[in-house]
Design an enzyme around this catalytic site. Structure first.
Site, PDB file in Angstrom:
ATOM      1  N   ASP A   1     -54.861 -12.197  15.148  1.00 24.24           N
ATOM      2  CA  ASP A   1     -54.817 -11.018  16.012  1.00 24.24           C
ATOM      3  C   ASP A   1     -54.516  -9.747  15.209  1.00 24.24           C
ATOM      4  O   ASP A   1     -53.842  -9.792  14.181  1.00 24.24           O
ATOM      5  CB  ASP A   1     -53.705 -11.248  17.051  1.00 24.24           C
TER       6      ASP A   1
ATOM      7  N   GLU B   1     -59.468 -10.681  13.981  1.00 21.59           N
ATOM      8  CA  GLU B   1     -59.863  -9.696  14.987  1.00 21.59           C
ATOM      9  C   GLU B   1     -59.731  -8.291  14.402  1.00 21.59           C
ATOM     10  O   GLU B   1     -58.630  -7.797  14.202  1.00 21.59           O
ATOM     11  CB  GLU B   1     -58.960  -9.787  16.224  1.00 21.59           C
TER      12      GLU B   1
END
Ligand SMILES: *[C@@H]1O[C@H](CO)[C@@H](O)[C@H](O)[C@H]1NC(C)=O
Ligand SMILES: *[C@@H]1O[C@H](CO)[C@@H](O)[C@H](O)[C@H]1NC(C)=O
Ligand SMILES: *[C@@H]1O[C@H](CO)[C@@H](O)[C@H](O)[C@H]1NC(C)=O
Ligand SMILES: *[C@@H]1O[C@H](CO)[C@@H](O)[C@H](O)[C@H]1NC(C)=O
Ligand SMILES: *[C@@H]1O[C@H](CO)[C@@H](O)[C@H](O)[C@H]1NC(C)=O
Length: 491
Positions: free
Chosen positions: A220, A244
């Site tokens: 993330d 990400e």
């Protein structure tokens, strides 16, 4: 070779897999599970879940395990689940962690998670876990954080001094300032260049991967971490890493592939949305398709490892803007049969139409897990043909998609044996015949559209006259390649 295979089989039987690396992931197809919203332990298909409330709805790891066949029968060979760590109260999404060494009890116990991992492996599937090295979570203002509350990294010296992230174009700010920043929730930002932070997170990820036999990581908030953090972190994990980097500019996002195996292909996801949802010119897709493979300056390392998607838990769903099922069929055909590793977000197969976060986080159980839903079948066919050709001898996975021909609203593509005709005319499109261009089938070859099982015979020019109906996509292969696939009557 034989002994390696023997070992692999043995370890599979023991419920263990050998750490999965990039080459093992290239042929995979990923179903993104938003854990709180997929399936409940009680198997309910009626338990209410109002996305607007932003509270736990009750999805669990046991629930996922009990519904693995729903996922596997759609042709997926891996799942990505929400972060598993313990959270501040109410953080049903998993991005506000407080305790790296305990699991989120709303999702189940450590034993439940191990059981899910084993159940996946016994089906030959992989487990990808979302992890958050950038920050912790704190329910309060930034100046009230009690660092001793965290299980490890429990002193302010391990965190960046608070600053508000204002200028997204200033990379120093992006990496050092804090996400969030109201007094409901703040995200204490780990100083990921601090030696103790680096070593603690490495020890943690090594143990996490080992404890739950994790096959890959979805990382993330990658752009908020200094990139040199990642190579040793991923080395400690010992498994495939997909980051990400939520940014549409190719020259910002792709260079992160220098630091980890893969990134989510945000640039392409925006292009897919523009072209198939908003009917922008196919030339847009052509440019973005080539951004990774043909631009040496783009910083891309390997297009076949990027995560190809166009929906997730953070953005409005495709169908929030148009319920035209033909458009989404084309977008799915493109995404699943493109060069990267396809990722389908839970609920796409049920044509969910939620808007921006939290609207796009609908509970899948409310669909009744309907396996006869048209898009469920569509995704299953797409995965089936990809899985089949990827397992054959030959270069399917290493063959970059070529654009054969395109007009404003229709494109013809080829990736090894698979030729596709895609259009954004929508379901009101006039039916008709399209003469293909550049398909290079063998003269007189039998050709099948695997989405309809319609049959064609290639002319002397290697082309076919394909039937276009309702603006649906066409996926053509030589019939001979379907042997053993179980598709279109080819056992
Ligand atoms: C970027 O942000 C940092 C930290 O706030 C600041 O010191 C620096 O001057 C900024 N750079 C530019 C170009 O604005
Ligand atoms: C991060 O930690 C290192 C090591 O203590 C320190 O030198 C550096 O200044 C810190 N970074 C920031 C932005 O505070
Ligand atoms: C891994 O399991 C060990 C043994 O149960 C436990 O002590 C440790 O906290 C676990 N670590 C993680 C990151 O889950
Ligand atoms: C990245 O691409 C954008 C748009 O194509 C361009 O404006 C920008 O200058 C590029 N940035 C770099 C660092 O090359
Ligand atoms: C597509 O094929 C048509 C018909 O042969 C041709 O006129 C056109 O130039 C081709 N377009 C592209 C972009 O290749």
């Amino acid at each position: 070779m034989q002994s390696a295979l023997y070992l692999a089989v043995l370890s599979l039987l023991a419920g263990q897999t050998i750490a999965a690396k990039a080459p093992d992931w290239r042929s995979r197809s990923i179903y993104q599970v938003f854990t709180d919203r997929f399936a409940r332990t009680d198997g309910s298909t009626t338990h209410p879940c109002d996305v607007k409330n932003n509270i736990y709805c009750g999805g669990t790891w046991k629930g996922i395990e009990n519904k693995l066949d729903y996922i596997k029968n759609m042709g997926f060979t891996a799942i990505w689940i929400s972060p598993i760590t313990a959270q501040v109260d109410g953080a049903y999404h998993g991005y506000y962690q407080t305790d790296l060494y305990n699991v989120n009890s709303h999702f189940g116990t450590a034993a439940d998670l191990k059981s899910l991992s084993t159940a996946l492996h016994s089906r030959g599937m992989y487990l990808m876990v979302d992890v958050v090295p950038n920050h912790m979570g704190w329910a309060g203002c930034h100046d009230t954080v009690d660092y001793s509350h965290f299980s490890v990294l429990n002193s302010p010296s391990y965190y960046h001094t608070y600053c508000e992230l204002n200028d997204m174009r200033n990379q120093t700010e992006v990496e050092q300032c804090w996400l969030g920043g109201n007094c409901d929730i703040t995200m204490p930002d780990l100083n990921t260049t601090h030696p103790t932070v680096i070593s603690s997170l490495q020890s943690w990820i090594r143990a996490l991967v080992s404890n739950y036999t994790i096959d890959g990581l979805r990382i993330d908030s990658v752009k908020n971490v200094h990139p040199t953090f990642f190579p040793p972190f991923c080395a400690a994990a010992g498994v495939f890493c997909m980051g990400e980097v939520s940014e549409g500019l190719a020259n910002y996002t792709y260079p992160y592939q220098q630091y980890m195996d893969s990134v989510l292909d945000y640039p392409l996801s925006y292009a897919i949305t523009r072209v198939f949802q908003r009917k922008s010119n196919m030339a847009d897709l052509v440019v973005n398709l080539a951004a990774c493979t043909q631009d040496e300056n783009a910083g891309c390392r390997d297009a076949t490892l990027l995560g190809t998607f166009f929906e997730n838990h953070d953005n409005a769903r495709f169908a929030s803007a148009t319920k035209d099922v033909s458009l989404v069929r084309n977008a799915l055909a493109f995404a699943v049969l493109s060069d990267g590793i396809p990722i389908v977000y839970q609920g796409q197969e049920q044509h969910f139409d939620g808007g921006d976060d939290p609207g796009c986080r609908e509970a899948v159980w409310l669909s009744g897990f309907d396996t006869s839903a048209p898009l469920y079948r569509h995704v299953a066919y797409l995965n089936q043909i990809r899985n089949h050709v990827a397992a054959r001898e030959g270069g399917y996975l290493g063959y970059w998609t070529r654009v054969l021909n395109y007009t404003e609203d229709t494109i013809q593509l080829r990736k090894d044996v698979i030729r596709t005709v895609l259009t954004n005319q929508g379901e009101k499109a006039r039916s008709g015949t399209l003469k293909t261009k550049g398909m290079e089938f063998a003269k007189g070859a039998a050709v099948v559209d695997v989405l309809t099982c319609g049959k064609y015979t290639a002319g002397n020019d290697g082309e076919v006259d394909v039937k276009m109906e309702k603006g649906y996509p066409v996926v053509l292969v030589p019939e001979v390649t379907l042997k053993g696939s179980g598709m279109c009557g080819q056992s």
